[in-house]
Motif scaffolding. Structure first.
Motif, PDB file in Angstrom:
ATOM      1  N   LEU A  71       0.835  -1.204   0.000  1.00 56.74           N
ATOM      2  CA  LEU A  71       0.000   0.000   0.000  1.00 56.74           C
ATOM      3  C   LEU A  71       0.874   1.260   0.000  1.00 56.74           C
ATOM      4  O   LEU A  71       0.621   2.202  -0.760  1.00 56.74           O
ATOM      5  CB  LEU A  71      -0.922  -0.005   1.221  1.00 56.74           C
ATOM      6  N   THR A  72       1.904   1.264   0.836  1.00 56.18           N
ATOM      7  CA  THR A  72       2.815   2.414   0.888  1.00 56.18           C
ATOM      8  C   THR A  72       3.495   2.629  -0.463  1.00 56.18           C
ATOM      9  O   THR A  72       3.615   3.766  -0.944  1.00 56.18           O
ATOM     10  CB  THR A  72       3.876   2.199   1.980  1.00 56.18           C
ATOM     11  N   TYR A  73       3.935   1.548  -1.064  1.00 53.37           N
ATOM     12  CA  TYR A  73       4.593   1.630  -2.366  1.00 53.37           C
ATOM     13  C   TYR A  73       3.625   2.132  -3.435  1.00 53.37           C
ATOM     14  O   TYR A  73       3.968   2.998  -4.247  1.00 53.37           O
ATOM     15  CB  TYR A  73       5.139   0.246  -2.731  1.00 53.37           C
ATOM     16  N   PHE A  74       2.409   1.602  -3.414  1.00 50.03           N
ATOM     17  CA  PHE A  74       1.397   1.993  -4.392  1.00 50.03           C
ATOM     18  C   PHE A  74       1.131   3.500  -4.346  1.00 50.03           C
ATOM     19  O   PHE A  74       0.937   4.144  -5.386  1.00 50.03           O
ATOM     20  CB  PHE A  74       0.106   1.218  -4.136  1.00 50.03           C
ATOM     21  N   LYS A  75       1.148   4.066  -3.156  1.00 50.90           N
ATOM     22  CA  LYS A  75       0.839   5.490  -3.003  1.00 50.90           C
ATOM     23  C   LYS A  75       1.925   6.391  -3.577  1.00 50.90           C
ATOM     24  O   LYS A  75       1.697   7.596  -3.731  1.00 50.90           O
ATOM     25  CB  LYS A  75       0.598   5.814  -1.522  1.00 50.90           C
ATOM     26  N   GLN A  76       3.097   5.835  -3.880  1.00 47.43           N
ATOM     27  CA  GLN A  76       4.164   6.615  -4.516  1.00 47.43           C
ATOM     28  C   GLN A  76       4.144   6.503  -6.043  1.00 47.43           C
ATOM     29  O   GLN A  76       4.920   7.163  -6.725  1.00 47.43           O
ATOM     30  CB  GLN A  76       5.538   6.181  -3.991  1.00 47.43           C
ATOM     31  N   SER A  77       3.260   5.650  -6.575  1.00 49.28           N
ATOM     32  CA  SER A  77       3.167   5.506  -8.033  1.00 49.28           C
ATOM     33  C   SER A  77       2.469   6.725  -8.627  1.00 49.28           C
ATOM     34  O   SER A  77       1.827   7.508  -7.923  1.00 49.28           O
ATOM     35  CB  SER A  77       2.400   4.230  -8.395  1.00 49.28           C
ATOM     36  N   ILE A  78       2.594   6.897  -9.942  1.00 50.67           N
ATOM     37  CA  ILE A  78       2.018   8.074 -10.599  1.00 50.67           C
ATOM     38  C   ILE A  78       1.069   7.643 -11.716  1.00 50.67           C
ATOM     39  O   ILE A  78       1.181   6.546 -12.252  1.00 50.67           O
ATOM     40  CB  ILE A  78       3.104   9.005 -11.171  1.00 50.67           C
ATOM     41  N   THR A  79       0.149   8.513 -12.060  1.00 45.45           N
ATOM     42  CA  THR A  79      -0.692   8.300 -13.229  1.00 45.45           C
ATOM     43  C   THR A  79      -0.007   8.903 -14.440  1.00 45.45           C
ATOM     44  O   THR A  79       0.729   9.896 -14.332  1.00 45.45           O
ATOM     45  CB  THR A  79      -2.081   8.941 -13.054  1.00 45.45           C
ATOM     46  N   GLU A  84       2.584  14.753 -12.288  1.00 46.29           N
ATOM     47  CA  GLU A  84       4.047  14.649 -12.369  1.00 46.29           C
ATOM     48  C   GLU A  84       4.533  14.821 -13.804  1.00 46.29           C
ATOM     49  O   GLU A  84       5.546  15.479 -14.056  1.00 46.29           O
ATOM     50  CB  GLU A  84       4.523  13.311 -11.808  1.00 46.29           C
ATOM     51  N   THR A  85       3.835  14.247 -14.761  1.00 47.94           N
ATOM     52  CA  THR A  85       4.247  14.404 -16.160  1.00 47.94           C
ATOM     53  C   THR A  85       4.042  15.843 -16.626  1.00 47.94           C
ATOM     54  O   THR A  85       4.786  16.325 -17.484  1.00 47.94           O
ATOM     55  CB  THR A  85       3.495  13.428 -17.083  1.00 47.94           C
ATOM     56  N   GLN A  86       3.061  16.541 -16.057  1.00 44.21           N
ATOM     57  CA  GLN A  86       2.886  17.955 -16.398  1.00 44.21           C
ATOM     58  C   GLN A  86       4.096  18.778 -15.955  1.00 44.21           C
ATOM     59  O   GLN A  86       4.571  19.660 -16.688  1.00 44.21           O
ATOM     60  CB  GLN A  86       1.606  18.497 -15.758  1.00 44.21           C
ATOM     61  N   LEU A  87       4.607  18.490 -14.752  1.00 44.78           N
ATOM     62  CA  LEU A  87       5.810  19.181 -14.285  1.00 44.78           C
ATOM     63  C   LEU A  87       7.012  18.841 -15.166  1.00 44.78           C
ATOM     64  O   LEU A  87       7.849  19.702 -15.460  1.00 44.78           O
ATOM     65  CB  LEU A  87       6.098  18.800 -12.830  1.00 44.78           C
ATOM     66  N   LEU A  88       7.077  17.593 -15.599  1.00 46.00           N
ATOM     67  CA  LEU A  88       8.175  17.181 -16.482  1.00 46.00           C
ATOM     68  C   LEU A  88       8.050  17.825 -17.860  1.00 46.00           C
ATOM     69  O   LEU A  88       9.060  18.082 -18.521  1.00 46.00           O
ATOM     70  CB  LEU A  88       8.210  15.662 -16.601  1.00 46.00           C
ATOM     71  N   GLU A  89       6.838  18.081 -18.308  1.00 47.12           N
ATOM     72  CA  GLU A  89       6.654  18.788 -19.576  1.00 47.12           C
ATOM     73  C   GLU A  89       7.268  20.190 -19.502  1.00 47.12           C
ATOM     74  O   GLU A  89       7.951  20.634 -20.431  1.00 47.12           O
ATOM     75  CB  GLU A  89       5.167  18.875 -19.911  1.00 47.12           C
ATOM     76  N   THR A  90       7.012  20.880 -18.389  1.00 51.43           N
ATOM     77  CA  THR A  90       7.593  22.219 -18.202  1.00 51.43           C
ATOM     78  C   THR A  90       9.113  22.138 -18.134  1.00 51.43           C
ATOM     79  O   THR A  90       9.830  22.951 -18.737  1.00 51.43           O
ATOM     80  CB  THR A  90       7.048  22.855 -16.911  1.00 51.43           C
ATOM     81  N   PHE A  91       9.612  21.131 -17.417  1.00 49.15           N
ATOM     82  CA  PHE A  91      11.061  20.921 -17.293  1.00 49.15           C
ATOM     83  C   PHE A  91      11.681  20.643 -18.655  1.00 49.15           C
ATOM     84  O   PHE A  91      12.725  21.210 -19.017  1.00 49.15           O
ATOM     85  CB  PHE A  91      11.291  19.751 -16.343  1.00 49.15           C
ATOM     86  N   SER A  92      11.038  19.800 -19.451  1.00 42.27           N
ATOM     87  CA  SER A  92      11.524  19.467 -20.790  1.00 42.27           C
ATOM     88  C   SER A  92      11.602  20.705 -21.669  1.00 42.27           C
ATOM     89  O   SER A  92      12.576  20.903 -22.408  1.00 42.27           O
ATOM     90  CB  SER A  92      10.602  18.419 -21.418  1.00 42.27           C
ATOM     91  N   GLY A 107      -1.752   1.934 -13.072  1.00 36.36           N
ATOM     92  CA  GLY A 107      -2.447   1.597 -14.310  1.00 36.36           C
ATOM     93  C   GLY A 107      -3.918   1.925 -14.333  1.00 36.36           C
ATOM     94  O   GLY A 107      -4.610   1.601 -15.299  1.00 36.36           O
ATOM     95  N   GLY A 108      -4.426   2.569 -13.287  1.00 38.48           N
ATOM     96  CA  GLY A 108      -5.831   2.949 -13.271  1.00 38.48           C
ATOM     97  C   GLY A 108      -6.670   2.089 -12.349  1.00 38.48           C
ATOM     98  O   GLY A 108      -7.829   2.398 -12.076  1.00 38.48           O
ATOM     99  N   GLY A 109      -6.095   1.018 -11.838  1.00 35.65           N
ATOM    100  CA  GLY A 109      -6.778   0.179 -10.869  1.00 35.65           C
ATOM    101  C   GLY A 109      -5.880   0.042  -9.663  1.00 35.65           C
ATOM    102  O   GLY A 109      -5.488   1.027  -9.046  1.00 35.65           O
ATOM    103  N   SER A 110      -5.526  -1.188  -9.340  1.00 39.32           N
ATOM    104  CA  SER A 110      -4.594  -1.418  -8.244  1.00 39.32           C
ATOM    105  C   SER A 110      -3.313  -2.071  -8.736  1.00 39.32           C
ATOM    106  O   SER A 110      -2.509  -2.551  -7.932  1.00 39.32           O
ATOM    107  CB  SER A 110      -5.255  -2.303  -7.177  1.00 39.32           C
ATOM    108  N   THR A 111      -3.136  -2.099 -10.050  1.00 38.19           N
ATOM    109  CA  THR A 111      -1.939  -2.700 -10.633  1.00 38.19           C
ATOM    110  C   THR A 111      -0.959  -1.606 -11.040  1.00 38.19           C
ATOM    111  O   THR A 111      -1.345  -0.607 -11.659  1.00 38.19           O
ATOM    112  CB  THR A 111      -2.294  -3.560 -11.857  1.00 38.19           C
ATOM    113  N   MET A 112       0.294  -1.826 -10.676  1.00 36.80           N
ATOM    114  CA  MET A 112       1.358  -0.900 -11.053  1.00 36.80           C
ATOM    115  C   MET A 112       2.178  -1.481 -12.194  1.00 36.80           C
ATOM    116  O   MET A 112       2.296  -2.705 -12.331  1.00 36.80           O
ATOM    117  CB  MET A 112       2.279  -0.631  -9.859  1.00 36.80           C
ATOM    118  N   ILE A 116       8.509   3.436 -19.014  1.00 41.42           N
ATOM    119  CA  ILE A 116       9.264   4.586 -19.514  1.00 41.42           C
ATOM    120  C   ILE A 116       8.253   5.606 -20.005  1.00 41.42           C
ATOM    121  O   ILE A 116       7.339   5.257 -20.772  1.00 41.42           O
ATOM    122  CB  ILE A 116      10.189   4.228 -20.688  1.00 41.42           C
ATOM    123  N   VAL A 117       8.398   6.842 -19.586  1.00 45.11           N
ATOM    124  CA  VAL A 117       7.538   7.929 -20.059  1.00 45.11           C
ATOM    125  C   VAL A 117       8.375   8.859 -20.931  1.00 45.11           C
ATOM    126  O   VAL A 117       9.490   9.243 -20.555  1.00 45.11           O
ATOM    127  CB  VAL A 117       6.921   8.704 -18.878  1.00 45.11           C
TER     128      VAL A 117
END
Length: 310
Positions: A71-79, A84-92, A107-112, A116-117
């Motif tokens: 659960l702790t690990y899952f909460k650090q995952s990103i959509t 996070e990708t929006q911030l990376l877009e600005t950085f890029s 992945g939109g459920g409970s699967t991580m 590569i993004v």
């Protein structure tokens, strides 16, 4: 003759995804000064690679403590795409470079998924690749990607794409990318061994493409209680080893070992064509009359959504 600069940003994950992202963003000036065109960031940098963790699992049963760890690990995952990708877009856009970053994706459920993004400095988020084959106990916490996320991305350095850690050892996946005309292979990983770098040289030479392998750096743990099972005190958990390799299999930068930092190499894009004079794995060296490669690029996510709708 076109000159470009490839880079590997060798960093490790912090305790939270936000802290890790802040660290990545702190390299803005250094990357701008290096005039980089492509930055590759290691496997599972956002979200973390839980090296040494067991998630309380043993053959035949799982402990409640492991469920809490998951659960702790899952909460650090990103959509993806997401905040996070929006911030990376600005950085890029600020560094004017394409980014290929390893993340743990919700992945939109409970699967991580270990993914590569890809972020383009002008177009923003342009695609992702989900690891097709998690290795060994990685399968406990990550799902398997499908054929719908094997993109080759147009960029300033040419057509880029690649694979994560040991899925680089899947010959048919490599041929799939070769057939799509890849120019620069990205290989985010946590594999810090010399044999990994030998493998990367082989893939660059086999595909006659440039290759950037970015490896995490995680320093030694502070005390014995923090030491994962099977790891000795005094050794860094992940010691880096990022490299940049040319289409003839020669290392042109690195390995960067034992510290975080930026590794760069100036390349000439025409070297890909020169290298394929005598070996083109998607052209004159591919016997299409003898061998056929079939890739199912159907998305399982779409099927899942449709079933839910029914």
């Amino acid at each position: 003759m076109v000159k470009r600069v490839l880079a590997a940003l060798q960093v490790g994950s912090e305790k939270t995804t936000k802290e890790t992202l802040d660290k990545i963003l702190s390299y803005e000036q250094e990357l701008k000064q290096a005039n980089v065109d492509l930055v590759v960031i290691p496997e599972a940098t956002l979200g973390g690679y839980p090296k040494g963790s067991t998630f309380g699992s043993h053959l035949g049963y799982r402990l409640p403590s492991g469920r809490e760890e998951f659960l702790t690990y899952f909460k650090q995952s990103i959509t993806v795409p997401g905040p996070e990708t929006q911030l990376l877009e600005t950085f890029s856009a600020k560094i004017n470079a394409t980014i290929a970053i390893g993340v743990i994706e919700n992945g939109g459920g409970s699967t991580m998924y270990c993914s590569i993004v890809y972020i383009d400095p002008k177009r923003g988020y342009v695609g992702k690749h989900r690891k097709l084959m998690p290795t060994a106990s990685e399968r406990l916490v990550w799902g398997q990607g499908d054929g719908s996320t094997i993109p080759v991305i147009e960029s300033a350095v040419g057509r880029i794409g690649g694979a994560i850690c040991w899925e680089n050892y899947m010959p048919l996946l490599r041929q799939c990318y070769y057939s799509k005309g890849i120019d620069v292979w990205v290989a985010p990983t946590v594999d810090m061994r010399e044999i990994w770098r030998c493998s990367m040289r082989t893939i660059a030479y086999e595909g006659r493409n440039f290759l950037v392998s970015a490896v995490q750096f995680q320093p030694a743990v502070a005390n014995e209680e923090d030491t994962p099972t099977g790891w000795e005190m005094g050794a860094n958990l992940i010691n880096g080893g990022s490299v940049i390799i040319d289409p003839m299999g020669e290392i042109v930068a690195g390995p960067l070992i034992g510290k975080e930092g930026v590794l760069t190499a100036e390349i000439e894009t025409d070297d890909v064509i020169r290298a394929r004079f005598d070996l083109d794995p998607a052209g004159h060296y591919f016997r299409g009359d003898v061998f056929k490669l079939t890739v199912d690029e159907t998305s399982r996510d779409v099927e899942f959504v449709n079933k839910k709708a029914e």
